[in-house]
Design a protein around this motif. Sequence first.
Motif, mmCIF file in Angstrom:
data_model
loop_
_atom_site.group_PDB
_atom_site.id
_atom_site.type_symbol
_atom_site.label_atom_id
_atom_site.label_comp_id
_atom_site.label_asym_id
_atom_site.label_seq_id
_atom_site.Cartn_x
_atom_site.Cartn_y
_atom_site.Cartn_z
ATOM 1 N N ARG A 14 0.849 -1.197 0.000
ATOM 2 C CA ARG A 14 0.000 0.000 0.000
ATOM 3 C C ARG A 14 0.884 1.245 0.000
ATOM 4 O O ARG A 14 1.921 1.284 0.659
ATOM 5 C CB ARG A 14 -0.918 0.022 1.224
ATOM 6 C CG ARG A 14 -1.964 -1.076 1.221
ATOM 7 C CD ARG A 14 -2.924 -0.953 2.395
ATOM 8 N NE ARG A 14 -3.933 -1.987 2.340
ATOM 9 C CZ ARG A 14 -5.089 -1.875 1.674
ATOM 10 N NH1 ARG A 14 -5.361 -0.726 1.044
ATOM 11 N NH2 ARG A 14 -5.958 -2.864 1.659
ATOM 12 N N GLU B 2 0.893 5.801 -0.470
ATOM 13 C CA GLU B 2 0.204 7.085 -0.611
ATOM 14 C C GLU B 2 1.255 8.157 -0.864
ATOM 15 O O GLU B 2 2.257 8.249 -0.151
ATOM 16 C CB GLU B 2 -0.601 7.422 0.646
ATOM 17 C CG GLU B 2 -1.424 8.683 0.495
ATOM 18 C CD GLU B 2 -2.314 8.969 1.701
ATOM 19 O OE1 GLU B 2 -3.118 9.916 1.631
ATOM 20 O OE2 GLU B 2 -2.179 8.256 2.719
ATOM 21 N N GLN C 73 -8.964 3.177 -13.321
ATOM 22 C CA GLN C 73 -8.346 3.387 -12.005
ATOM 23 C C GLN C 73 -7.657 2.121 -11.501
ATOM 24 O O GLN C 73 -7.273 2.046 -10.335
ATOM 25 C CB GLN C 73 -9.383 3.870 -10.990
ATOM 26 C CG GLN C 73 -9.819 5.313 -11.225
ATOM 27 C CD GLN C 73 -10.380 5.951 -9.976
ATOM 28 O OE1 GLN C 73 -11.181 5.354 -9.252
ATOM 29 N NE2 GLN C 73 -9.974 7.176 -9.702
ATOM 30 N N GLY C 74 -7.489 1.174 -12.381
ATOM 31 C CA GLY C 74 -6.839 -0.062 -11.984
ATOM 32 C C GLY C 74 -6.287 -0.798 -13.184
ATOM 33 O O GLY C 74 -6.555 -0.456 -14.339
ATOM 34 N N PHE D 146 -3.319 -3.719 -9.610
ATOM 35 C CA PHE D 146 -2.989 -2.366 -9.167
ATOM 36 C C PHE D 146 -4.267 -1.539 -9.127
ATOM 37 O O PHE D 146 -5.094 -1.616 -10.043
ATOM 38 C CB PHE D 146 -1.982 -1.708 -10.112
ATOM 39 C CG PHE D 146 -1.716 -0.252 -9.804
ATOM 40 C CD1 PHE D 146 -0.897 0.108 -8.751
ATOM 41 C CD2 PHE D 146 -2.320 0.754 -10.557
ATOM 42 C CE1 PHE D 146 -0.668 1.446 -8.450
ATOM 43 C CE2 PHE D 146 -2.090 2.095 -10.269
ATOM 44 C CZ PHE D 146 -1.260 2.446 -9.213
ATOM 45 N N ARG D 147 -4.426 -0.742 -8.063
ATOM 46 C CA ARG D 147 -5.561 0.184 -7.967
ATOM 47 C C ARG D 147 -5.080 1.527 -7.456
ATOM 48 O O ARG D 147 -4.153 1.620 -6.634
ATOM 49 C CB ARG D 147 -6.615 -0.345 -6.977
ATOM 50 C CG ARG D 147 -7.373 -1.566 -7.420
ATOM 51 C CD ARG D 147 -8.292 -1.309 -8.592
ATOM 52 N NE ARG D 147 -9.355 -0.348 -8.273
ATOM 53 C CZ ARG D 147 -10.229 0.092 -9.165
ATOM 54 N NH1 ARG D 147 -10.180 -0.336 -10.418
ATOM 55 N NH2 ARG D 147 -11.157 0.958 -8.820
ATOM 56 N N THR D 148 -5.716 2.579 -7.969
ATOM 57 C CA THR D 148 -5.464 3.921 -7.460
ATOM 58 C C THR D 148 -6.801 4.548 -7.096
ATOM 59 O O THR D 148 -7.812 4.297 -7.762
ATOM 60 C CB THR D 148 -4.726 4.808 -8.477
ATOM 61 O OG1 THR D 148 -4.561 6.119 -7.938
ATOM 62 C CG2 THR D 148 -5.504 4.911 -9.791
ATOM 63 N N LEU E 72 -5.723 6.582 -14.639
ATOM 64 C CA LEU E 72 -4.618 5.663 -14.921
ATOM 65 C C LEU E 72 -4.539 5.389 -16.421
ATOM 66 O O LEU E 72 -5.536 5.043 -17.051
ATOM 67 C CB LEU E 72 -4.814 4.349 -14.164
ATOM 68 C CG LEU E 72 -3.778 3.246 -14.423
ATOM 69 C CD1 LEU E 72 -2.399 3.678 -13.954
ATOM 70 C CD2 LEU E 72 -4.194 1.950 -13.738
ATOM 71 N N VAL F 112 -0.382 7.595 -13.396
ATOM 72 C CA VAL F 112 -1.566 8.148 -12.736
ATOM 73 C C VAL F 112 -1.471 9.664 -12.815
ATOM 74 O O VAL F 112 -0.542 10.266 -12.260
ATOM 75 C CB VAL F 112 -1.655 7.701 -11.262
ATOM 76 C CG1 VAL F 112 -2.914 8.282 -10.609
ATOM 77 C CG2 VAL F 112 -1.655 6.182 -11.162
ATOM 78 N N ILE G 17 -2.432 10.904 -3.448
ATOM 79 C CA ILE G 17 -2.800 9.822 -4.355
ATOM 80 C C ILE G 17 -2.531 8.518 -3.618
ATOM 81 O O ILE G 17 -1.378 8.189 -3.318
ATOM 82 C CB ILE G 17 -1.977 9.857 -5.658
ATOM 83 C CG1 ILE G 17 -2.077 11.225 -6.346
ATOM 84 C CG2 ILE G 17 -2.420 8.747 -6.608
ATOM 85 C CD1 ILE G 17 -1.139 11.384 -7.529
ATOM 86 N N TRP H 258 -2.652 4.321 -3.464
ATOM 87 C CA TRP H 258 -2.557 3.240 -4.449
ATOM 88 C C TRP H 258 -2.247 1.920 -3.753
ATOM 89 O O TRP H 258 -1.821 1.892 -2.593
ATOM 90 C CB TRP H 258 -1.511 3.553 -5.522
ATOM 91 C CG TRP H 258 -0.193 4.056 -5.000
ATOM 92 C CD1 TRP H 258 0.158 5.358 -4.809
ATOM 93 C CD2 TRP H 258 0.945 3.277 -4.597
ATOM 94 N NE1 TRP H 258 1.442 5.449 -4.307
ATOM 95 C CE2 TRP H 258 1.952 4.188 -4.180
ATOM 96 C CE3 TRP H 258 1.215 1.916 -4.552
ATOM 97 C CZ2 TRP H 258 3.208 3.762 -3.720
ATOM 98 C CZ3 TRP H 258 2.456 1.484 -4.100
ATOM 99 C CH2 TRP H 258 3.433 2.407 -3.693
#
Length: 409
Positions: free
Chosen positions: A309, A311, A347-348, A361-363, A368, A390, A401, A403
Amino acid sequence: PLILSSNDLVYRSLVLNSIARTARHLDRGADKAPLGLPRVIAWTGIVAAGLLLPGGDPRRIFGEAGLRRALETGFSSDGGIISRSPLEQVEAITLLAMLRAVYDVRRADLPAWLAETMERIVAALLGILHGDGAPGSWQGGAPLDPARITAIVAASGIRARPLRQARDWGYQRLSGGTTVVQVDAAPPPVARLASNGCASTTALEVSDGPVRLIVNCGGAGLEGAWIPRDLAQGLRTTAAHSTLVLDDCNSTALMPDGTLGRGVTEVELNRQELDNGSRVDLSHDGYVRRIGYVHRRLLLVSGDGKEIRGEDMLTPAQRRRKPAKLPAVLRFHLAPGVEPTLTADNQGALLRIDMGALWQFRTGTGILTVEDSLWVDGDGRPHPTKQMVVTSEALPGGSSIGWLFKRVG
């Protein structure tokens, strides 16, 4: 014995005279060599000459004192070379391993201080090795042949654990399960100490077992047939590393003459080992003077290595004018063989790895996209690859942000 096996007395005399002349040259000029690897090379030569030439004991004593000074000034207290270059770290270990062999062949004891220094230097190198046994792409470096690294470490005679926290050298290693995360947690090296220093503060690399997932482009120190000068300079930029880029600027300026200019001078770092993993919180001031923002990166690696994780936060610097709204771009360069597939909401992404696990992967912020990138191997050859980008904004009141990387298969 091989060089002097000839029965030609004139030839033997010429060889010995040449070696002695070289040794006298080093005696006079070793301390004039630049700090770091060049000076260590010079003093190592003097010690070797003292061990190998007849009547060399005074030179050996002189050389050991000089080598000790060169190592003290050329390496940080945790064993990292002051240029912060993994390539030079490997060269230094190679050099000291050869010197150790000279001591062995003369049946002489290796000085205790030299053995202790070698232990620190080897542990620092092991700290930036990925699961494939090769180093990360830091400060112009590239993943050298793992077999070479293994052979060099074995030749050094040192058995050490990877250094997780090299605060002075500037690299942090977080691991869980088969996952290894490396982070650049220091300012770039001083310009006079490194010709290929990179604006890579807060960048990260990720590997899962022997497979790399997130990388930096690397290779600026391997300029040559496949990497022209202009490309080598581009590989030193912040955008060539897996971190945040604010307003399309480098966190530390790259000057027209190739030296590093103003930028990151201070990095704040806080690391915690938790029951469920490792946490690193770091920030730098590279954008404060020019743009007015502090960049802070928070990383959490789970104990089993299945979740990473992060940020990235941009906050207005204190005692400055309110900064303007600016574009902020978060880049994750993918290793060769990693194929990203975007999700419908942009977003992923699903990351498929050749002969490796499946990652997601996710934001939580921004849009993205996938763009072209390149990655330089240990032979200095660039390979086409992809990067996840991103796109977001830095806001005068602060922005972030978040992620996540998650192993899903």
